[in-house]
Design an enzyme around this catalytic site. Structure first.
Site, PDB file in Angstrom:
ATOM      1  CE  LYS A 109      -3.123   2.599   3.105  1.00 59.08           C
ATOM      2  NZ  LYS A 109      -3.990   2.577   4.306  1.00 59.08           N
ATOM      3  CG  ASP A 149      -5.284   7.939   4.959  1.00 55.06           C
ATOM      4  OD1 ASP A 149      -6.189   8.596   4.411  1.00 55.06           O
ATOM      5  OD2 ASP A 149      -5.480   6.876   5.571  1.00 55.06           O
ATOM      6  CE  LYS A 180      -6.230   8.597   8.439  1.00 52.33           C
ATOM      7  NZ  LYS A 180      -6.894   7.496   9.129  1.00 52.33           N
ATOM      8  CG  ASP A 226      -1.693   5.124   5.094  1.00 54.34           C
ATOM      9  OD1 ASP A 226      -1.568   4.056   5.712  1.00 54.34           O
ATOM     10  OD2 ASP A 226      -2.771   5.508   4.611  1.00 54.34           O
ATOM     11  CG  ASP A 279      -9.625   7.446   7.113  1.00 51.84           C
ATOM     12  OD1 ASP A 279      -8.573   7.415   6.442  1.00 51.84           O
ATOM     13  OD2 ASP A 279      -9.646   7.618   8.355  1.00 51.84           O
ATOM     14  CD  GLU A 283      -6.533   5.346   2.687  1.00 52.03           C
ATOM     15  OE1 GLU A 283      -7.505   5.514   3.434  1.00 52.03           O
ATOM     16  OE2 GLU A 283      -5.406   5.014   3.099  1.00 52.03           O
ATOM     17  NE  ARG A 311     -10.892  -1.085   4.018  1.00 51.84           N
ATOM     18  CZ  ARG A 311     -11.459  -1.346   5.188  1.00 51.84           C
ATOM     19  NH1 ARG A 311     -12.560  -2.050   5.241  1.00 51.84           N
ATOM     20  NH2 ARG A 311     -10.896  -0.926   6.315  1.00 51.84           N
TER      21      ARG A 311
HETATM   22  N1  BES Z   1      -4.084   4.505   7.059  1.00 55.53           N
HETATM   23  C1  BES Z   1      -5.187   4.167   7.867  1.00 55.53           C
HETATM   24  C2  BES Z   1      -4.873   3.100   8.901  1.00 55.53           C
HETATM   25  C3  BES Z   1      -3.877   3.448   9.966  1.00 55.53           C
HETATM   26  C4  BES Z   1      -4.306   3.879  11.200  1.00 55.53           C
HETATM   27  C5  BES Z   1      -2.534   3.312   9.749  1.00 55.53           C
HETATM   28  C6  BES Z   1      -3.392   4.170  12.191  1.00 55.53           C
HETATM   29  C7  BES Z   1      -1.614   3.606  10.741  1.00 55.53           C
HETATM   30  C8  BES Z   1      -2.043   4.036  11.964  1.00 55.53           C
HETATM   31  C9  BES Z   1      -6.351   3.643   7.005  1.00 55.53           C
HETATM   32  O1  BES Z   1      -6.413   4.151   5.726  1.00 55.53           O
HETATM   33  C10 BES Z   1      -7.604   4.031   7.712  1.00 55.53           C
HETATM   34  O2  BES Z   1      -7.801   5.182   7.909  1.00 55.53           O
HETATM   35  N2  BES Z   1      -8.407   3.047   8.091  1.00 55.53           N
HETATM   36  C11 BES Z   1      -9.623   3.288   8.783  1.00 55.53           C
HETATM   37  C12 BES Z   1     -10.648   2.321   8.259  1.00 55.53           C
HETATM   38  C13 BES Z   1     -12.052   2.628   8.706  1.00 55.53           C
HETATM   39  C14 BES Z   1     -12.536   3.901   8.078  1.00 55.53           C
HETATM   40  C15 BES Z   1     -12.943   1.481   8.336  1.00 55.53           C
HETATM   41  C16 BES Z   1      -9.400   3.083  10.282  1.00 55.53           C
HETATM   42  O3  BES Z   1      -8.633   2.181  10.636  1.00 55.53           O
HETATM   43  O4  BES Z   1      -9.939   3.828  11.068  1.00 55.53           O
HETATM   44 ZN    ZN Z   2      -4.571   4.747   4.900  1.00 50.17          ZN
HETATM   45 ZN    ZN Z   3      -7.455   6.001   5.570  1.00 46.47          ZN
END
Ligand code: BES
Ligand code: ZN
Ligand code: ZN
Length: 494
Positions: A263, A268, A275, A286, A345, A347, A349
């Site tokens: 990824k 992000d 966020k 990220d 968020d 993104e 996947r």
């Molecule tokens: N890049 C984040 C995941 C992440 C969180 C990486 C903390 C490193 C530290 C990912 O893109 C994300 O924001 N995921 C969301 C998914 C949710 C919206 C279903 C999350 O984990 O909150």
């Molecule tokens: Zn992310």
């Molecule tokens: Zn994200």
């Protein structure tokens, strides 16, 4: 760091420090290595006063005259019966950290001898313990602050080690260069380490590494390939997306072929589902999955691994703009499946779905391993020292867990429960991108599984382990460089 050898204590050259190992014994510290008489004499004082007990990672520096070094470091390895490669890493990490602080550049190491452990393992523990914390990200520090800059240990002489074991030590040094390459990319500014920068790093690998071929897709080609999910995430960014394929052929006669997919979100923001403050500040990291993919290919080539491994990454920013992709809208990706975007968020996947579907269809690999900072949920589940593993294949699971315990980059298998697939059902599209907070990392895994078909596949959620707020044992603060040692070790187990 450069490793050299000296045949014995008496032929060693001058250095800043001599490291002498000790076990923690019942009555105090016990020498873990044969020493010359003058050395034992010098250490009688601290040992008889019990100022030093040989506990794991305990270190005492004494000043000496008449030696090749001005200082002697007594290093505790803990109890002899309990020694492992991991404990050696932790003990020798103390040496590396002290050297950084005190600005020691060259050290002599008197290795321990231990009946229960091969010299190969001893060398591994010592070298990785010295190498892994021997890193500092100072590129962005102003010159006037550089006096606080930690010094990087440059040379270690392993006394009494034979040529074969020295070659092993040098392999660990090579591997740690790739780990540091990844750390620099992940620690770098998001505005410097852009998708275009990752693309040029991929191109550089072709120039600098043997048996490596790089193919890059620009936005036009990505559009032609109909990678609609990568393009959806990219809509909010003024920088174009990138798709990279970096092939390393270490065994051209074999058709066996591993693909590692990363990824590469270079920042992000969360997109329109923005966020909050406190969650965005580390999001330059990220792209740690894509960086790991670059590091894995670099290391595989530098070590001359006799395997075929291809690195694939999709990269874009996830930013906000009038053109941003929108929650509730539906996009179709490379596979043709339509996806309802339930949260912009989630993104990672989406871009991985395109990368995985492309990999399965066009590269036809024997197995796929993806590395992604995918969910905050995995950090809640496993913390910042254990990577979450989800897979459709038990053999892959066993090999990755083994590689994890060999390297100390631990992984723990999590399930892909069919029951939870229900949560990803959409009324208006083939699949929904998220399915609620509970079991968030598993639902992300289930989403990805939909794009790999029957290909043996493992997903490593490195969101907790790629970027840490505190230095720990042999791990420096911030980017850890996770994935390189793990996957190289996995490839060596194949
Ligand atoms: N890049 C984040 C995941 C992440 C969180 C990486 C903390 C490193 C530290 C990912 O893109 C994300 O924001 N995921 C969301 C998914 C949710 C919206 C279903 C999350 O984990 O909150
Ligand atoms: Zn992310
Ligand atoms: Zn994200």
């Amino acid at each position: 760091m450069n490793f050299v050898t000296a045949s014995s204590l008496s032929t060693r050259k001058s250095a800043d420090l001599l490291v002498i190992p000790f076990w923690k014994g019942k009555k105090g510290a016990e020498a873990a290595s044969a020493m010359e008489n003058p050395l034992s004499k010098l250490l009688e004082g601290p040992l008889s006063l019990r100022d030093f007990l040989g506990k794991e990672g305990e270190m005492l520096i004494v000043y000496a005259s008449g030696q090749s070094e001005k200082r002697l470091a007594l290093l505790g390895l803990g109890e002899c019966e309990k020694i492992t490669v991991e404990r050696l890493r932790r003990a020798y990490a103390q040496v590396a950290k002290t050297c950084q602080k005190q600005k020691f550049k060259e050290i002599n190491i008197l290795p321990p001898s231990c009946e229960g452990m091969s010299t190969e393992d001893l060398v591994r523990g010592i070298c990785e313990g010295l190498l892994l914390p021997n890193y500092a990200f100072t590129m962005l520090k102003h010159d006037s602050l550089k006096e606080n800059k930690p010094e990087i240990l440059a040379k270690a002489t392993l006394i009494g080690i034979n040529k074969q074991d020295l070659a092993k030590a040098q392999r660990y040094a090579t591997l740690s260069e790739s780990v540091n390459f990844v750390r620099d990319l992940v620690n770098g500014n998001a505005d410097d380490i852009t998708p275009q920068c990752l693309a040029s790093a991929a191109r550089d690998l072709e120039k600098t590494c043997k048996h490596v071929k790089t193919t890059l897709f620009d936005k036009k080609r990505i559009e032609k390939e109909k990678m609609g999910l990568l393009l959806a995430v990219n809509r909010g960014s003024f920088r174009d997306p990138v798709f990279a394929i970096i092939e390393y052929k270490g065994n051209p006669k074999s058709s066996d072929h591993t693909v590692v997919v990363g990824k590469g979100i270079t920042f992000d923001t969360g997109g329109l589902n923005l966020k909050p403050t406190g969650s965005m500040e580390t999001m330059k990291g990220d792209m740690a999955g894509a960086a790991a993919v670059l590091g894995i290919i670099q290391a595989a080539s530098a070590l001359g691994l006799k395997v075929n491994v291809t690195g694939v990454f999709a990269s874009t920013e996830n930013c906000i703009d009038a053109l941003s992709f929108k929650p509730g809208d539906v996009y179709a990706g490379y596979s043709g499946k339509t996806v309802e975007i339930s949260n912009t968020d989630a993104e990672g996947r989406l871009i991985l779905a395109d990368a995985l579907a492309y990999t399965v269809e066009k590269l036809k690999p024997s197995r796929i391993i993806d590395l992604a900072t995918l969910t905050g949920a995995v950090e809640i589940a496993l913390g910042d020292e254990i990577t979450g593993l989800m897979t459709n294949n038990d053999v892959l699971a066993d090999l990755l867990v083994r590689a994890g315990s060999e390297t100390g980059e631990k992984v723990w298998r999590l399930p892909l429960p069919e029951e939870y697939r229900e949560a990803l059902k959409s009324d208006i599209a083939d699949i929904k991108s998220t399915g609620g907070r509970a079991g968030g990392c598993l639902k992300a895994g289930l989403f990805l599984q939909d794009f790999v078909g029957k290909t043996p596949w493992a997903h490593l959620d490195i969101a907790g382990t790629a970027f840490v707020s505190e230095a720990k044992r042999y791990q420096p603060k911030y980017a850890t460089g996770i994935g390189v040692r793990l996957i190289i070790s996995f490839l060596e187990l194949l």
